[in-house]
Design a protein around this motif. Structure first.
Motif, PDB file in Angstrom:
ATOM      1  N   LEU A   1     -20.141  30.883  43.506  1.00  0.00           N
ATOM      2  CA  LEU A   1     -19.327  29.688  43.246  1.00  0.00           C
ATOM      3  C   LEU A   1     -18.022  29.701  44.040  1.00  0.00           C
ATOM      4  O   LEU A   1     -17.361  28.669  44.149  1.00  0.00           O
ATOM      5  CB  LEU A   1     -19.012  29.575  41.744  1.00  0.00           C
ATOM      6  CG  LEU A   1     -20.200  29.191  40.855  1.00  0.00           C
ATOM      7  CD1 LEU A   1     -19.836  29.355  39.382  1.00  0.00           C
ATOM      8  CD2 LEU A   1     -20.667  27.766  41.132  1.00  0.00           C
ATOM      9  N   SER A   2     -17.635  30.860  44.574  1.00  0.00           N
ATOM     10  CA  SER A   2     -16.328  30.982  45.239  1.00  0.00           C
ATOM     11  C   SER A   2     -16.421  31.075  46.760  1.00  0.00           C
ATOM     12  O   SER A   2     -15.490  30.676  47.456  1.00  0.00           O
ATOM     13  CB  SER A   2     -15.597  32.244  44.762  1.00  0.00           C
ATOM     14  OG  SER A   2     -15.638  32.364  43.376  1.00  0.00           O
TER      15      SER A   2
ATOM     16  N   LEU B   1     -14.718  24.550  45.556  1.00  0.00           N
ATOM     17  CA  LEU B   1     -15.082  23.622  44.477  1.00  0.00           C
ATOM     18  C   LEU B   1     -13.859  23.231  43.662  1.00  0.00           C
ATOM     19  O   LEU B   1     -13.065  24.086  43.261  1.00  0.00           O
ATOM     20  CB  LEU B   1     -16.122  24.280  43.567  1.00  0.00           C
ATOM     21  CG  LEU B   1     -17.471  24.594  44.232  1.00  0.00           C
ATOM     22  CD1 LEU B   1     -18.315  25.478  43.326  1.00  0.00           C
ATOM     23  CD2 LEU B   1     -18.218  23.313  44.595  1.00  0.00           C
ATOM     24  N   LYS B   2     -13.745  21.927  43.417  1.00  0.00           N
ATOM     25  CA  LYS B   2     -12.622  21.397  42.625  1.00  0.00           C
ATOM     26  C   LYS B   2     -13.173  20.865  41.302  1.00  0.00           C
ATOM     27  O   LYS B   2     -14.362  20.500  41.215  1.00  0.00           O
ATOM     28  CB  LYS B   2     -11.964  20.238  43.372  1.00  0.00           C
ATOM     29  CG  LYS B   2     -11.457  20.583  44.766  1.00  0.00           C
ATOM     30  CD  LYS B   2     -10.000  20.994  44.690  1.00  0.00           C
ATOM     31  CE  LYS B   2      -9.336  21.150  46.022  1.00  0.00           C
ATOM     32  NZ  LYS B   2      -9.959  22.035  46.970  1.00  0.00           N
ATOM     33  N   PRO B   3     -12.322  20.769  40.266  1.00  0.00           N
ATOM     34  CA  PRO B   3     -12.790  20.159  39.018  1.00  0.00           C
ATOM     35  C   PRO B   3     -13.398  18.779  39.300  1.00  0.00           C
ATOM     36  O   PRO B   3     -12.855  18.014  40.093  1.00  0.00           O
ATOM     37  CB  PRO B   3     -11.505  20.030  38.188  1.00  0.00           C
ATOM     38  CG  PRO B   3     -10.621  21.117  38.712  1.00  0.00           C
ATOM     39  CD  PRO B   3     -10.925  21.221  40.186  1.00  0.00           C
ATOM     40  N   GLY B   4     -14.544  18.507  38.693  1.00  0.00           N
ATOM     41  CA  GLY B   4     -15.234  17.228  38.920  1.00  0.00           C
ATOM     42  C   GLY B   4     -16.346  17.337  39.952  1.00  0.00           C
ATOM     43  O   GLY B   4     -17.250  16.502  39.975  1.00  0.00           O
ATOM     44  N   ASP B   5     -16.304  18.382  40.836  1.00  0.00           N
ATOM     45  CA  ASP B   5     -17.396  18.592  41.791  1.00  0.00           C
ATOM     46  C   ASP B   5     -18.668  18.991  41.043  1.00  0.00           C
ATOM     47  O   ASP B   5     -18.614  19.417  39.872  1.00  0.00           O
ATOM     48  CB  ASP B   5     -17.036  19.705  42.790  1.00  0.00           C
ATOM     49  CG  ASP B   5     -16.025  19.257  43.832  1.00  0.00           C
ATOM     50  OD1 ASP B   5     -15.857  18.026  44.017  1.00  0.00           O
ATOM     51  OD2 ASP B   5     -15.392  20.126  44.453  1.00  0.00           O
TER      52      ASP B   5
ATOM     53  N   ALA C   1     -24.649  32.534  33.827  1.00  0.00           N
ATOM     54  CA  ALA C   1     -23.276  32.878  34.220  1.00  0.00           C
ATOM     55  C   ALA C   1     -22.688  31.770  35.093  1.00  0.00           C
ATOM     56  O   ALA C   1     -21.513  31.415  34.951  1.00  0.00           O
ATOM     57  CB  ALA C   1     -23.266  34.219  34.963  1.00  0.00           C
ATOM     58  N   VAL C   2     -23.513  31.204  35.983  1.00  0.00           N
ATOM     59  CA  VAL C   2     -23.055  30.080  36.821  1.00  0.00           C
ATOM     60  C   VAL C   2     -22.582  28.933  35.924  1.00  0.00           C
ATOM     61  O   VAL C   2     -21.505  28.363  36.129  1.00  0.00           O
ATOM     62  CB  VAL C   2     -24.193  29.594  37.763  1.00  0.00           C
ATOM     63  CG1 VAL C   2     -23.881  28.216  38.342  1.00  0.00           C
ATOM     64  CG2 VAL C   2     -24.416  30.604  38.889  1.00  0.00           C
ATOM     65  N   ILE C   3     -23.402  28.612  34.918  1.00  0.00           N
ATOM     66  CA  ILE C   3     -23.056  27.500  34.017  1.00  0.00           C
ATOM     67  C   ILE C   3     -21.693  27.739  33.358  1.00  0.00           C
ATOM     68  O   ILE C   3     -20.823  26.869  33.333  1.00  0.00           O
ATOM     69  CB  ILE C   3     -24.159  27.331  32.934  1.00  0.00           C
ATOM     70  CG1 ILE C   3     -25.434  26.777  33.566  1.00  0.00           C
ATOM     71  CG2 ILE C   3     -23.673  26.438  31.796  1.00  0.00           C
ATOM     72  CD1 ILE C   3     -26.654  26.823  32.654  1.00  0.00           C
ATOM     73  N   GLN C   4     -21.489  28.947  32.845  1.00  0.00           N
ATOM     74  CA  GLN C   4     -20.265  29.222  32.087  1.00  0.00           C
ATOM     75  C   GLN C   4     -19.032  29.283  32.991  1.00  0.00           C
ATOM     76  O   GLN C   4     -17.962  28.769  32.635  1.00  0.00           O
ATOM     77  CB  GLN C   4     -20.429  30.535  31.314  1.00  0.00           C
ATOM     78  CG  GLN C   4     -21.483  30.406  30.215  1.00  0.00           C
ATOM     79  CD  GLN C   4     -21.833  31.747  29.594  1.00  0.00           C
ATOM     80  OE1 GLN C   4     -21.078  32.277  28.783  1.00  0.00           O
ATOM     81  NE2 GLN C   4     -22.969  32.289  29.972  1.00  0.00           N
ATOM     82  N   ILE C   5     -19.178  29.899  34.173  1.00  0.00           N
ATOM     83  CA  ILE C   5     -18.024  30.004  35.077  1.00  0.00           C
ATOM     84  C   ILE C   5     -17.682  28.618  35.633  1.00  0.00           C
ATOM     85  O   ILE C   5     -16.507  28.243  35.706  1.00  0.00           O
ATOM     86  CB  ILE C   5     -18.303  31.018  36.211  1.00  0.00           C
ATOM     87  CG1 ILE C   5     -18.473  32.420  35.629  1.00  0.00           C
ATOM     88  CG2 ILE C   5     -17.182  31.007  37.248  1.00  0.00           C
ATOM     89  CD1 ILE C   5     -19.044  33.458  36.592  1.00  0.00           C
ATOM     90  N   ALA C   6     -18.729  27.853  36.002  1.00  0.00           N
ATOM     91  CA  ALA C   6     -18.488  26.492  36.517  1.00  0.00           C
ATOM     92  C   ALA C   6     -17.787  25.652  35.452  1.00  0.00           C
ATOM     93  O   ALA C   6     -16.800  24.952  35.742  1.00  0.00           O
ATOM     94  CB  ALA C   6     -19.809  25.849  36.933  1.00  0.00           C
ATOM     95  N   ALA C   7     -18.272  25.726  34.212  1.00  0.00           N
ATOM     96  CA  ALA C   7     -17.658  24.929  33.136  1.00  0.00           C
ATOM     97  C   ALA C   7     -16.185  25.306  32.966  1.00  0.00           C
ATOM     98  O   ALA C   7     -15.321  24.436  32.784  1.00  0.00           O
ATOM     99  CB  ALA C   7     -18.429  25.130  31.832  1.00  0.00           C
ATOM    100  N   ALA C   8     -15.886  26.592  33.071  1.00  0.00           N
ATOM    101  CA  ALA C   8     -14.492  27.038  32.926  1.00  0.00           C
ATOM    102  C   ALA C   8     -13.614  26.497  34.056  1.00  0.00           C
ATOM    103  O   ALA C   8     -12.407  26.313  33.876  1.00  0.00           O
ATOM    104  CB  ALA C   8     -14.435  28.569  32.906  1.00  0.00           C
TER     105      ALA C   8
END
Ligand SMILES: NC(=O)c1ccc[n+]([C@@H]2O[C@H](COP(=O)([O-])OP(=O)(O)OC[C@H]3O[C@@H](n4cnc5c(N)ncnc54)[C@H](OP(=O)(O)O)[C@@H]3O)[C@@H](O)[C@H]2O)c1
Length: 266
Positions: free
Chosen positions: A164-165, A170-174, A188-195
């Protein structure tokens, strides 16, 4: 089978060696029960539970009592001999786990008795009750998190974070799209992205209890959960009326599934 050997781990060029060693200070725990393989093959055929004599503690070493160690697919592939990094044999299985430090060498400054530690890298042989390792091979982690989270911190969440990094800013809303979304890495992708406020379109294989799986992934922070079949249907256009098309696609499956993900990228 029940063998007793004196051993230590050393790592060179990504390989694990088990060899005889002699050190000066006696550790308080003298033996470890370990899952060992002496040749590659199916784990049920080649892995045996054995008693190993631990080496005495060196001034820069740490004696760790293992608390938990998971089984990852890569652990199985290493035993089968199909993984990119293979240990010298015999090898103790398991690349990941958490342990509590019960003794430290006199020169160790970064780790203290009672700390929880995880391995810094793969190939250190975590499927055993106790291990003596160099302090440099260990990283301390908080001891107030669930033991299963600590034991599985080093591989899948780190892989998710790097994916993800490292490729897109990636910005919020992407949006990010991924297949195998119910895998350990996918969760883990789901949880880190959501955060991070990043939306996830999560592709899974169809199954009788799809709604239960969908509810579980959404409770973790998934924006949308779809099946591999839906990914190929025109209704995907409707989905991308609600969110921007993905900036990043994460593939853990390959083949058609990967190609279909790419078709939806911005
Ligand atoms: N650092 C790294 O490079 C690194 C580290 C860890 C993992 N990985 C990779 O990340 C991926 C996930 O690993 P994991 O350990 O998290 O996996 P996992 O928890 O064992 O889950 C496996 C996933 O693959 C899906 N799957 C299996 N066969 C499939 C098929 N034929 N078609 C579609 N989906 C299929 C499963 O779906 P069902 O539930 O439908 O069976 C499940 O979602 C793998 O590609 C792994 O190699 C890379």
């Amino acid at each position: 089978q029940n063998r007793t050997e004196e051993y230590t781990h050393t790592r060179a060029s990504g390989q694990l060696n088990i060899s005889r060693s002699t050190f000066s200070v006696e550790p308080s725990v003298k033996e470890s029960t370990a899952l060992i393989y002496r040749c590659h093959g199916e784990p049920s055929q080649v892995v045996t539970l054995e008693t190993l004599k631990l080496p005495p503690l060196r001034s820069t070493s740490v004696l760790v009592k293992m608390l938990a160690a998971p089984i990852n697919p890569s652990d199985i592939n290493m035993i089968q001999g199909t993984y990119a990094i293979l240990p010298n044999l015999p090898a103790v299985g398991g690349n990941e786990g958490v342990g509590q430090v019960i003794e430290v060498g006199i020169e160790v400054k970064t780790i203290k008795v009672g700390d929880w530690v995880i391995p810094r890298d793969a190939g250190l042989g975590m499927w055993q009750t106790a291990v003596v390792l160099s302090a440099d091979d260990l990283v301390t982690v908080p001891s107030d998190i669930p033991v299963l989270s600590a034991a599985t911190l080093g591989v899948n969440p780190c892989t998710a974070l790097r994916m993800l990094s490292d490729f897109e800013d990636l910005k919020p809303g992407d949006t990010v799209i991924q297949n195998a979304a119910n895998s350990a890495v996918g969760q883990a992708v789901i949880q880190i992205a959501a955060a991070k406020g990043v939306q996830t379109v999560n592709v899974v294989r169809d199954r009788p209890n799809l709604q239960k799986l969908t509810d579980g992934l959404k409770a973790m922070g998934a924006t949308c959960v779809i099946t591999e079949e839906t990914l190929r249907r025109p209704e995907m256009k409707e989905i991308f009326k609600s969110y921007p098309r993905p900036k990043l696609a994460l593939n853990g499956v390959g083949g058609k599934s990967a190609t279909e993900l790419l078709r939806h990228l911005q």
